[in-house]
Design a protein around this motif. Structure first.
Motif, PDB file in Angstrom:
ATOM      1  N   GLN A  32       0.905  -1.032  -0.152  1.00 16.03           N
ATOM      2  CA  GLN A  32      -0.258   0.221   0.050  1.00 16.03           C
ATOM      3  C   GLN A  32       0.884   1.148  -0.039  1.00 16.03           C
ATOM      4  O   GLN A  32       2.085   0.985  -0.063  1.00 16.03           O
ATOM      5  CB  GLN A  32      -1.003  -0.033   1.125  1.00 16.03           C
ATOM      6  N   ARG A  33       0.143   2.456  -0.104  1.00 13.74           N
ATOM      7  CA  ARG A  33       1.046   3.690  -0.138  1.00 13.74           C
ATOM      8  C   ARG A  33       0.837   4.495   1.091  1.00 13.74           C
ATOM      9  O   ARG A  33       1.506   5.468   1.290  1.00 13.74           O
ATOM     10  CB  ARG A  33       0.577   4.499  -1.428  1.00 13.74           C
ATOM     11  N   GLU A  34       0.052   4.021   1.898  1.00 13.34           N
ATOM     12  CA  GLU A  34      -0.484   4.787   3.013  1.00 13.34           C
ATOM     13  C   GLU A  34      -0.872   3.764   4.193  1.00 13.34           C
ATOM     14  O   GLU A  34      -1.510   2.670   3.961  1.00 13.34           O
ATOM     15  CB  GLU A  34      -1.582   5.736   2.777  1.00 13.34           C
ATOM     16  N   ILE A  37      -1.787   4.935  11.744  1.00 14.21           N
ATOM     17  CA  ILE A  37      -1.043   4.647  12.992  1.00 14.21           C
ATOM     18  C   ILE A  37      -2.018   5.312  14.283  1.00 14.21           C
ATOM     19  O   ILE A  37      -2.250   6.534  14.060  1.00 14.21           O
ATOM     20  CB  ILE A  37       0.276   4.996  13.117  1.00 14.21           C
ATOM     21  N   ASP A  38      -2.495   4.494  15.052  1.00 14.51           N
ATOM     22  CA  ASP A  38      -3.400   4.941  16.217  1.00 14.51           C
ATOM     23  C   ASP A  38      -2.339   5.268  17.286  1.00 14.51           C
ATOM     24  O   ASP A  38      -1.917   4.369  18.034  1.00 14.51           O
ATOM     25  CB  ASP A  38      -4.454   3.924  16.661  1.00 14.51           C
ATOM     26  N   HIS A  39      -1.977   6.549  17.706  1.00 12.38           N
ATOM     27  CA  HIS A  39      -1.281   6.844  18.858  1.00 12.38           C
ATOM     28  C   HIS A  39      -2.011   7.528  20.139  1.00 12.38           C
ATOM     29  O   HIS A  39      -2.588   8.552  19.821  1.00 12.38           O
ATOM     30  CB  HIS A  39      -0.196   7.496  18.584  1.00 12.38           C
ATOM     31  N   GLN A  40      -2.422   6.933  21.164  1.00 15.16           N
ATOM     32  CA  GLN A  40      -3.250   7.395  22.246  1.00 15.16           C
ATOM     33  C   GLN A  40      -4.594   8.153  21.696  1.00 15.16           C
ATOM     34  O   GLN A  40      -4.934   9.396  21.965  1.00 15.16           O
ATOM     35  CB  GLN A  40      -2.343   8.326  23.045  1.00 15.16           C
ATOM     36  N   GLY A  41      -5.304   7.439  20.695  1.00 13.39           N
ATOM     37  CA  GLY A  41      -6.704   7.589  20.343  1.00 13.39           C
ATOM     38  C   GLY A  41      -6.513   8.645  18.917  1.00 13.39           C
ATOM     39  O   GLY A  41      -7.439   8.998  18.607  1.00 13.39           O
ATOM     40  N   ARG A  42      -5.222   9.125  18.649  1.00 16.14           N
ATOM     41  CA  ARG A  42      -5.083  10.129  17.423  1.00 16.14           C
ATOM     42  C   ARG A  42      -4.553   9.494  16.323  1.00 16.14           C
ATOM     43  O   ARG A  42      -3.808   8.776  16.634  1.00 16.14           O
ATOM     44  CB  ARG A  42      -4.065  11.345  18.139  1.00 16.14           C
ATOM     45  N   ILE A  43      -5.055   9.776  15.398  1.00 10.12           N
ATOM     46  CA  ILE A  43      -4.848   8.647  14.170  1.00 10.12           C
ATOM     47  C   ILE A  43      -3.685   9.579  13.237  1.00 10.12           C
ATOM     48  O   ILE A  43      -3.975  10.751  12.761  1.00 10.12           O
ATOM     49  CB  ILE A  43      -6.091   8.584  13.146  1.00 10.12           C
ATOM     50  N   TYR A  44      -2.556   8.969  12.827  1.00 11.28           N
ATOM     51  CA  TYR A  44      -1.584   9.428  12.199  1.00 11.28           C
ATOM     52  C   TYR A  44      -1.406   8.707  10.732  1.00 11.28           C
ATOM     53  O   TYR A  44      -1.739   7.770  10.733  1.00 11.28           O
ATOM     54  CB  TYR A  44      -0.276   9.229  12.922  1.00 11.28           C
ATOM     55  N   ARG A  45      -1.154   9.482   9.692  1.00 16.71           N
ATOM     56  CA  ARG A  45      -0.995   8.835   8.555  1.00 16.71           C
ATOM     57  C   ARG A  45       0.510   8.656   8.044  1.00 16.71           C
ATOM     58  O   ARG A  45       1.004   9.726   8.021  1.00 16.71           O
ATOM     59  CB  ARG A  45      -1.766   9.268   7.537  1.00 16.71           C
ATOM     60  N   LEU A  46       0.847   7.597   7.932  1.00 18.11           N
ATOM     61  CA  LEU A  46       2.336   7.613   7.203  1.00 18.11           C
ATOM     62  C   LEU A  46       2.320   7.291   5.847  1.00 18.11           C
ATOM     63  O   LEU A  46       1.614   6.147   5.266  1.00 18.11           O
ATOM     64  CB  LEU A  46       3.122   6.444   8.000  1.00 18.11           C
ATOM     65  N   THR A  49       5.663   8.544  -0.791  1.00 18.85           N
ATOM     66  CA  THR A  49       5.573   9.397  -1.602  1.00 18.85           C
ATOM     67  C   THR A  49       6.001   8.814  -3.063  1.00 18.85           C
ATOM     68  O   THR A  49       6.679   7.761  -3.083  1.00 18.85           O
ATOM     69  CB  THR A  49       6.549  10.807  -1.235  1.00 18.85           C
ATOM     70  N   GLN A  50       5.827   9.609  -4.038  1.00 16.50           N
ATOM     71  CA  GLN A  50       6.359   9.121  -5.410  1.00 16.50           C
ATOM     72  C   GLN A  50       7.725   8.957  -5.531  1.00 16.50           C
ATOM     73  O   GLN A  50       8.608   8.187  -6.295  1.00 16.50           O
ATOM     74  CB  GLN A  50       5.749   9.919  -6.274  1.00 16.50           C
ATOM     75  N   MET A  51       8.439   9.928  -4.796  1.00 16.27           N
ATOM     76  CA  MET A  51       9.932   9.871  -4.770  1.00 16.27           C
ATOM     77  C   MET A  51      10.531   8.948  -3.407  1.00 16.27           C
ATOM     78  O   MET A  51      11.653   8.910  -3.302  1.00 16.27           O
ATOM     79  CB  MET A  51      10.546  11.331  -4.354  1.00 16.27           C
ATOM     80  N   ASN A  52       9.834   8.204  -3.198  1.00 20.26           N
ATOM     81  CA  ASN A  52      10.081   6.982  -2.169  1.00 20.26           C
ATOM     82  C   ASN A  52      10.519   7.605  -0.734  1.00 20.26           C
ATOM     83  O   ASN A  52      11.371   7.096  -0.142  1.00 20.26           O
ATOM     84  CB  ASN A  52      11.261   5.873  -2.655  1.00 20.26           C
ATOM     85  N   LYS A  53       9.702   8.741  -0.328  1.00 20.72           N
ATOM     86  CA  LYS A  53       9.999   9.216   0.996  1.00 20.72           C
ATOM     87  C   LYS A  53       8.808   8.947   1.558  1.00 20.72           C
ATOM     88  O   LYS A  53       7.693   8.634   1.328  1.00 20.72           O
ATOM     89  CB  LYS A  53      10.350  11.046   0.616  1.00 20.72           C
ATOM     90  N   LEU A  54       8.902   9.108   3.078  1.00 18.39           N
ATOM     91  CA  LEU A  54       8.020   8.952   4.211  1.00 18.39           C
ATOM     92  C   LEU A  54       7.725  10.330   4.641  1.00 18.39           C
ATOM     93  O   LEU A  54       8.493  11.195   4.904  1.00 18.39           O
ATOM     94  CB  LEU A  54       8.474   7.985   5.374  1.00 18.39           C
ATOM     95  N   ILE A  55       6.215  10.397   4.580  1.00 22.74           N
ATOM     96  CA  ILE A  55       5.591  11.806   5.478  1.00 22.74           C
ATOM     97  C   ILE A  55       4.765  11.075   6.290  1.00 22.74           C
ATOM     98  O   ILE A  55       3.751  10.230   6.274  1.00 22.74           O
ATOM     99  CB  ILE A  55       4.904  12.578   4.320  1.00 22.74           C
ATOM    100  N   LEU A  56       4.962  11.632   7.618  1.00 18.91           N
ATOM    101  CA  LEU A  56       3.851  11.399   8.905  1.00 18.91           C
ATOM    102  C   LEU A  56       3.040  12.749   9.186  1.00 18.91           C
ATOM    103  O   LEU A  56       3.698  13.603   9.577  1.00 18.91           O
ATOM    104  CB  LEU A  56       4.535  10.933  10.011  1.00 18.91           C
ATOM    105  N   THR A  57       1.932  12.406   8.999  1.00 17.61           N
ATOM    106  CA  THR A  57       0.985  13.587   9.308  1.00 17.61           C
ATOM    107  C   THR A  57      -0.192  13.222  10.471  1.00 17.61           C
ATOM    108  O   THR A  57      -0.546  12.107  10.269  1.00 17.61           O
ATOM    109  CB  THR A  57       0.278  14.037   7.990  1.00 17.61           C
ATOM    110  N   ALA A  58      -0.634  14.288  11.123  1.00 17.64           N
ATOM    111  CA  ALA A  58      -1.643  13.787  11.879  1.00 17.64           C
ATOM    112  C   ALA A  58      -3.227  14.361  11.286  1.00 17.64           C
ATOM    113  O   ALA A  58      -3.151  15.181  10.732  1.00 17.64           O
ATOM    114  CB  ALA A  58      -1.547  15.019  13.270  1.00 17.64           C
TER     115      ALA A  58
END
Length: 58
Positions: A32-34, A37-46, A49-58
């Motif tokens: 998958q591309r995304e 992650i559930d951290h203490q009830g908050r969902i983060y998305r990892l 990217t197309q350039m094979n980099k990782l981005i973590l957002t809340a």
């Protein structure tokens, strides 16, 4: 899955660092591309990217 045999050796500080769990991104994403992650009830998305980099957002 964890990659436990990473070949790290050396000083006690290096050996202590080698106990940190390590995961292969291929194992997390499972073709998958995304992932969410559930951290203490908050969902983060990892995201991968197309350039094979990782981005973590809340």
């Amino acid at each position: 899955m964890k990659d436990e045999d990473d070949g790290r050796q050396g000083s006690p500080a290096t050996q202590a660092a080698s106990r940190t769990p390590r995961f292969k991104s291929e194992d997390l994403f499972q073709q998958q591309r995304e992932v969410e992650i559930d951290h203490q009830g908050r969902i983060y998305r990892l995201r991968l990217t197309q350039m094979n980099k990782l981005i973590l957002t809340a």
